[in-house]
Design an enzyme around this catalytic site. Structure first.
Site, mmCIF file in Angstrom:
data_model
loop_
_atom_site.group_PDB
_atom_site.id
_atom_site.type_symbol
_atom_site.label_atom_id
_atom_site.label_comp_id
_atom_site.label_asym_id
_atom_site.label_seq_id
_atom_site.Cartn_x
_atom_site.Cartn_y
_atom_site.Cartn_z
ATOM 1 N N ASP A 29 0.869 -1.172 0.000
ATOM 2 C CA ASP A 29 0.000 0.000 0.000
ATOM 3 C C ASP A 29 0.913 1.232 0.000
ATOM 4 O OD1 ASP A 29 0.844 0.361 2.623
ATOM 5 O OD2 ASP A 29 -1.149 0.184 3.537
ATOM 6 N N CYS A 35 2.910 -3.420 4.008
ATOM 7 C CA CYS A 35 2.114 -2.254 4.423
ATOM 8 C C CYS A 35 2.846 -1.639 5.617
ATOM 9 C CB CYS A 35 0.656 -2.614 4.709
ATOM 10 S SG CYS A 35 0.366 -3.731 6.092
ATOM 11 N N THR A 60 2.550 -1.910 8.917
ATOM 12 C CA THR A 60 2.940 -2.905 9.928
ATOM 13 C C THR A 60 3.109 -4.309 9.354
ATOM 14 O OG1 THR A 60 0.615 -3.384 10.321
ATOM 15 C CG2 THR A 60 1.634 -1.714 11.757
ATOM 16 N N HIS A 72 8.083 -25.152 8.212
ATOM 17 C CA HIS A 72 6.944 -25.781 8.888
ATOM 18 C C HIS A 72 5.591 -25.451 8.267
ATOM 19 C CE1 HIS A 72 9.121 -26.556 12.990
ATOM 20 N NE2 HIS A 72 9.866 -26.866 11.950
ATOM 21 N N ARG A 84 5.172 -34.400 8.790
ATOM 22 C CA ARG A 84 4.046 -34.082 9.676
ATOM 23 C C ARG A 84 3.495 -32.676 9.415
ATOM 24 N NH1 ARG A 84 8.655 -33.119 12.436
ATOM 25 N NH2 ARG A 84 8.783 -31.309 13.828
ATOM 26 N N HIS A 85 4.342 -31.819 8.890
ATOM 27 C CA HIS A 85 3.893 -30.443 8.632
ATOM 28 C C HIS A 85 2.875 -30.395 7.497
ATOM 29 C CE1 HIS A 85 6.914 -29.205 11.437
ATOM 30 N NE2 HIS A 85 7.866 -29.787 10.715
HETATM 31 C C1 RB5 Z 1 -1.902 2.641 6.475
HETATM 32 O O1 RB5 Z 1 -1.841 3.851 7.151
HETATM 33 C C2 RB5 Z 1 -1.736 1.488 7.451
HETATM 34 O O2 RB5 Z 1 -2.883 1.340 8.212
HETATM 35 C C3 RB5 Z 1 -1.423 0.224 6.690
HETATM 36 O O3 RB5 Z 1 -0.268 0.411 5.942
HETATM 37 C C4 RB5 Z 1 -1.146 -1.039 7.516
HETATM 38 O O4 RB5 Z 1 -0.202 -0.812 8.503
HETATM 39 C C5 RB5 Z 1 -2.320 -1.769 7.996
HETATM 40 O O5 RB5 Z 1 -2.206 -2.844 8.617
#
Ligand code: RB5
Length: 150
Positions: A10, A67, A69, A100, A134-135
């Site tokens: 994103d 993205c 996070t 795994h 097993r995985h």
């Molecule tokens: C965008 O601001 C942010 O929410 C997105 O990049 C992401 O971290 C969402 O999980």
């Protein structure tokens, strides 16, 4: 033939994605860039779906989703049957999720990890093979969760 990787981000991961594509191309991978390519605000599920589509139709072997996070992308990607997306913040997790979980999508947080760390994690992910055994039985369950009791 070069291994094909579908990659998308994103707006939070645009520059990061560009650098990762350069890094991976330098390592002999073929990257299919599915956007976004500007910093205009976009919705991560749209891009997660694009990448998952390329894996589900067999065009690409792996996917990378970036993205802020990595969390939103991983939630979105894991809604697709056949997709095993792993959000990794360290190389051990990247190795283990390949060994795994046979993860086929790597999710990275551009606002969490320095780029060099993300490149290391990506290399560890792509350089590691699934262990099977097993995985495999456990992975088979993932696409048929309705068969498991609550
Ligand atoms: C965008 O601001 C942010 O929410 C997105 O990049 C992401 O971290 C969402 O999980």
């Amino acid at each position: 033939m070069a291994t094909k990787i579908a990659i998308a981000s994103d707006h939070a991961g645009v520059d990061y994605k560009k650098r990762l594509i350069e890094h991976l191309t330098g390592r002999g991978y073929e990257c299919v860039n599915l956007g976004t390519d500007t910093e205009d605000s976009v919705d991560y599920p749209v891009y997660a779906k694009r990448v998952c589509g390329k894996i589900k139709n067999g065009e690409c072997e792996f996917g990378i989703l970036i993205c802020g996070t990595g969390i939103g992308m991983s939630i979105a990607a894991n809604r697709h049957i056949g997709i095993r997306a792993a959000l990794c913040g360290d190389t051990d997790s990247a190795v283990l999720t390949r060994q795994h979980n046979n993860a086929n999508v790597l999710c990275l947080g551009a606002r969490i990890l320095p780029f060099e760390k993300a490149a290391e994690i990506t290399d560890a992910f792509l350089d590691t093979a699934f262990l099977g055994g097993r995985h495999q039985r456990r992975i088979d369950m993932l696409d048929h969760m309705e068969n498991l009791p609550f």
